[in-house]
Design a protein around this motif. Sequence first.
Motif, PDB file in Angstrom:
ATOM      1  N   HIS A  33     -13.460  37.205  -7.138  1.00 47.03           N
ATOM      2  CA  HIS A  33     -13.970  35.868  -6.866  1.00 47.03           C
ATOM      3  C   HIS A  33     -15.158  35.569  -7.779  1.00 47.03           C
ATOM      4  N   ALA A  34     -15.566  34.346  -7.781  1.00 49.83           N
ATOM      5  CA  ALA A  34     -16.722  33.944  -8.579  1.00 49.83           C
ATOM      6  C   ALA A  34     -17.992  34.491  -7.925  1.00 49.83           C
ATOM      7  N   PRO A  35     -18.897  35.050  -8.714  1.00 46.34           N
ATOM      8  CA  PRO A  35     -20.156  35.511  -8.150  1.00 46.34           C
ATOM      9  C   PRO A  35     -20.891  34.351  -7.467  1.00 46.34           C
ATOM     10  N   GLY A  36     -21.423  34.604  -6.302  1.00 46.41           N
ATOM     11  CA  GLY A  36     -22.168  33.587  -5.576  1.00 46.41           C
ATOM     12  C   GLY A  36     -21.319  32.626  -4.767  1.00 46.41           C
ATOM     13  N   ALA A  37     -19.995  32.758  -4.841  1.00 46.34           N
ATOM     14  CA  ALA A  37     -19.117  31.880  -4.069  1.00 46.34           C
ATOM     15  C   ALA A  37     -19.214  32.221  -2.581  1.00 46.34           C
ATOM     16  N   HIS A  38     -18.857  31.249  -1.761  1.00 46.04           N
ATOM     17  CA  HIS A  38     -18.835  31.423  -0.311  1.00 46.04           C
ATOM     18  C   HIS A  38     -17.368  31.425   0.123  1.00 46.04           C
ATOM     19  N   HIS A  39     -16.988  32.416   0.928  1.00 48.13           N
ATOM     20  CA  HIS A  39     -15.585  32.571   1.308  1.00 48.13           C
ATOM     21  C   HIS A  39     -15.326  31.966   2.684  1.00 48.13           C
ATOM     22  N   LEU A  40     -14.368  31.062   2.741  1.00 49.96           N
ATOM     23  CA  LEU A  40     -13.929  30.454   3.990  1.00 49.96           C
ATOM     24  C   LEU A  40     -12.443  30.135   3.838  1.00 49.96           C
ATOM     25  N   PRO A  41     -11.563  31.043   4.298  1.00 44.51           N
ATOM     26  CA  PRO A  41     -10.131  30.805   4.131  1.00 44.51           C
ATOM     27  C   PRO A  41      -9.706  29.442   4.693  1.00 44.51           C
ATOM     28  N   MET A  42      -8.805  28.800   3.997  1.00 46.38           N
ATOM     29  CA  MET A  42      -8.356  27.456   4.348  1.00 46.38           C
ATOM     30  C   MET A  42      -7.962  27.339   5.815  1.00 46.38           C
ATOM     31  N   MET A  43      -7.246  28.301   6.345  1.00 48.28           N
ATOM     32  CA  MET A  43      -6.757  28.207   7.718  1.00 48.28           C
ATOM     33  C   MET A  43      -7.883  28.320   8.746  1.00 48.28           C
ATOM     34  N   GLU A  44      -9.030  28.827   8.338  1.00 52.62           N
ATOM     35  CA  GLU A  44     -10.165  28.942   9.254  1.00 52.62           C
ATOM     36  C   GLU A  44     -11.084  27.727   9.196  1.00 52.62           C
ATOM     37  N   LEU A  45     -10.849  26.844   8.253  1.00 49.59           N
ATOM     38  CA  LEU A  45     -11.738  25.701   8.039  1.00 49.59           C
ATOM     39  C   LEU A  45     -11.971  24.854   9.297  1.00 49.59           C
ATOM     40  N   PRO A  46     -10.929  24.454  10.017  1.00 47.18           N
ATOM     41  CA  PRO A  46     -11.192  23.581  11.172  1.00 47.18           C
ATOM     42  C   PRO A  46     -12.189  24.180  12.176  1.00 47.18           C
ATOM     43  N   ALA A  47     -12.106  25.465  12.418  1.00 49.84           N
ATOM     44  CA  ALA A  47     -12.998  26.108  13.378  1.00 49.84           C
ATOM     45  C   ALA A  47     -14.390  26.374  12.812  1.00 49.84           C
TER      46      ALA A  47
END
Length: 111
Positions: A33-47
């Motif tokens: 991944h890109a350094p400094g990126a924040h991970h939030l999988p698409m399917m978890e976004l609504p919650a």
Amino acid sequence: MFGPQIPTVTVNEITDATYLLDVREDGEWAAGHAPGAHHLPMMELPARLAEVPTDVDVAVICRSGGRSGHVVAHLVQNGWDRVRNVEGGMQQWAAAGRPVTTDSGAPGQVV
């Protein structure tokens, strides 16, 4: 792909001040991944919608731009106005020579 209603940004327009939101799955993130990126999988976004800032520029990235485009559309529909889809996703990020890393700091790869 999504028409003019989806705001976009190129890899080269992303700065250190941009909140880079990676919406890929856990295995894709772990591979690189890109350094400094924040991970939030698409399917978890609504919650986890409250985790996405509204007061800074947000660039949403996935592997090629498809999933992130859907996320940007969802965020725009929910009031985000400083959010953009990264054209070409992580594939374009790597092709532009931008760094790709793993959580351990080792060089990563886009899968």
